[in-house]
Design an enzyme around this catalytic site. Structure first.
Site, short mmCIF file in Angstrom:
data_model
loop_
_atom_site.label_atom_id
_atom_site.label_comp_id
_atom_site.label_asym_id
_atom_site.label_seq_id
_atom_site.Cartn_x
_atom_site.Cartn_y
_atom_site.Cartn_z
N CYS A 1 48.87 -62.35 55.34
CA CYS A 1 48.70 -63.72 55.83
C CYS A 1 50.01 -64.51 55.67
O CYS A 1 50.57 -64.57 54.57
CB CYS A 1 47.58 -64.37 55.02
N ASN A 2 50.46 -65.11 56.75
CA ASN A 2 51.71 -65.88 56.69
C ASN A 2 51.58 -67.11 55.81
O ASN A 2 52.51 -67.48 55.10
CB ASN A 2 52.13 -66.33 58.09
N THR B 1 49.39 -64.33 61.67
CA THR B 1 48.74 -63.05 61.95
C THR B 1 48.19 -62.94 63.37
O THR B 1 48.19 -61.86 63.96
CB THR B 1 47.55 -62.83 60.99
N HIS B 2 47.69 -64.06 63.91
CA HIS B 2 47.00 -64.01 65.20
C HIS B 2 47.93 -64.03 66.41
O HIS B 2 47.53 -63.68 67.51
CB HIS B 2 46.06 -65.21 65.32
N GLU C 1 40.44 -65.90 68.24
CA GLU C 1 39.15 -65.43 67.71
C GLU C 1 38.02 -65.58 68.74
O GLU C 1 37.01 -64.90 68.66
CB GLU C 1 38.83 -66.16 66.40
N GLY D 1 45.20 -71.79 56.78
CA GLY D 1 46.27 -72.57 57.42
C GLY D 1 46.17 -74.07 57.29
O GLY D 1 47.14 -74.79 57.50
N1 DGL Z 1 46.15 -65.56 58.47
C1 DGL Z 1 46.63 -66.90 58.72
C2 DGL Z 1 48.16 -66.87 58.81
O1 DGL Z 1 48.76 -65.87 59.14
C3 DGL Z 1 46.02 -67.50 59.97
C4 DGL Z 1 44.55 -67.84 59.83
C5 DGL Z 1 44.30 -68.89 58.76
O2 DGL Z 1 44.65 -70.07 58.95
O3 DGL Z 1 43.75 -68.52 57.73
O4 DGL Z 1 48.79 -67.86 58.54
#
Ligand code: DGL
Length: 264
Positions: free
Chosen positions: A71-72, A183-184, A150, A41
């Site tokens: 992952c977004n 995702t979180h 987390e 991110g």
């Molecule tokens: N998986 C990332 C997202 O959905 C969030 C965690 C990251 O920054 O890697 O954007």
């Protein structure tokens, strides 16, 4: 039967796996969490694209029939660029959530929360505008949400104060629909709901992504509707960390996580 491949920057992509298991109970899944290089991110577009290609190549070695970018941030930066270079169907997490949001909004004021990278890419905004040019999009990056989740901090004074601060501009903008573009964030849904109030619809794309994957597999004659499945979980670092956090996202334990590296 070939498995479905899923990758994420780390552990958060398990929110998508949870929905896949629910809606496609006979499919096997190979998951790759790039825990050595998380977070994506805050990284640049070029870096996220490079990591995404490497993760994709790793999954292809496991003979996957479809790849989901859970992952977004990776979906925002990499999917439009890499999709055309691979034969395997690749599904990101943006389009299903965007479609649901455009369908849900009544006042055409849609909010988006995500990582700094996702917001900076403007990928959500572009997709929303393509579907409905009259829609107004209000985007806010919420970088502290990922470490909060987390660390297991999903309620209480500290996280609530931060969430109030992040979400204040969206409340002020009068949105009626909010996309949880990371995702979180589904883990923080109760808190976000409490702050945004009952009139704002929260869009959690994981469910829609699973529905889309089911449709694609059915259309291509690749859907596995019976028989046993076997899931495999790989990470690029710290399998114990992943195992400890997994149940927060998946709702059940993940054991036997293997360490493997995707960088080429
Ligand atoms: N998986 C990332 C997202 O959905 C969030 C965690 C990251 O920054 O890697 O954007």
């Amino acid at each position: 039967m070939r498995p479905i491949g899923v990758f994420d920057s780390g552990v958060g992509g398990l929110t998508v796996v949870k929905e896949l298991i629910k809606q496609l109970p006979n499919e096997s899944i190979v998951y790759y969490g790039d825990t050595a290089r998380v977070p994506y991110g805050i990284k640049s577009r070029e870096t996220v694209i490079r990591f995404s290609i490497e993760n994709l190549l790793f999954l292809l070695k496991h003979d996957v029939k479809l790849i989901c970018i859970a992952c977004n941030t990776a979906s925002s930066f990499a999917l439009p660029v890499i999709k055309k270079h691979f034969k395997v169907p690749i599904v990101g997490v943006l389009s299903p959530g965007v479609r649901e949001a455009v369908y849900a909004t009544k006042n055409k004021r849609i909010g988006l929360i995500g990582t700094k990278g996702t917001v900076k890419s403007r990928a959500y905004e572009l997709e929303i505008k393509q579907l409905d040019p009259k829609a107004k999009v209000f985007s806010v990056a919420c970088p502290l949400f990922v470490p909060f989740v987390e660390e297991g901090l999903t309620s209480g004074k500290v996280v609530e104060e931060v969430a109030q601060k992040y979400l204040a501009p969206l409340k002020k903008a009068g949105i009626d629909t909010l996309i949880l573009g990371c995702t979180h964030y589904p883990v923080l849904k109760p808190l976000i709901k409490k702050i945004m109030g009952p009139r704002v619809t929260l869009i959690d794309s994981a469910k829609q992504v699973a529905i889309e994957i089911k449709k694609i597999l059915a259309a291509d004659g690749m859907l596995k509707e019976k028989g046993k499945c076997r899931h495999k979980f790989f990470v690029s670092d710290n399998p114990e960390w992943f195992e400890n956090l997994a149940s927060t996202f998946l709702g059940r334990d993940v054991l036997n996580v293997e360490k493997a590296t995707s960088d080429v």
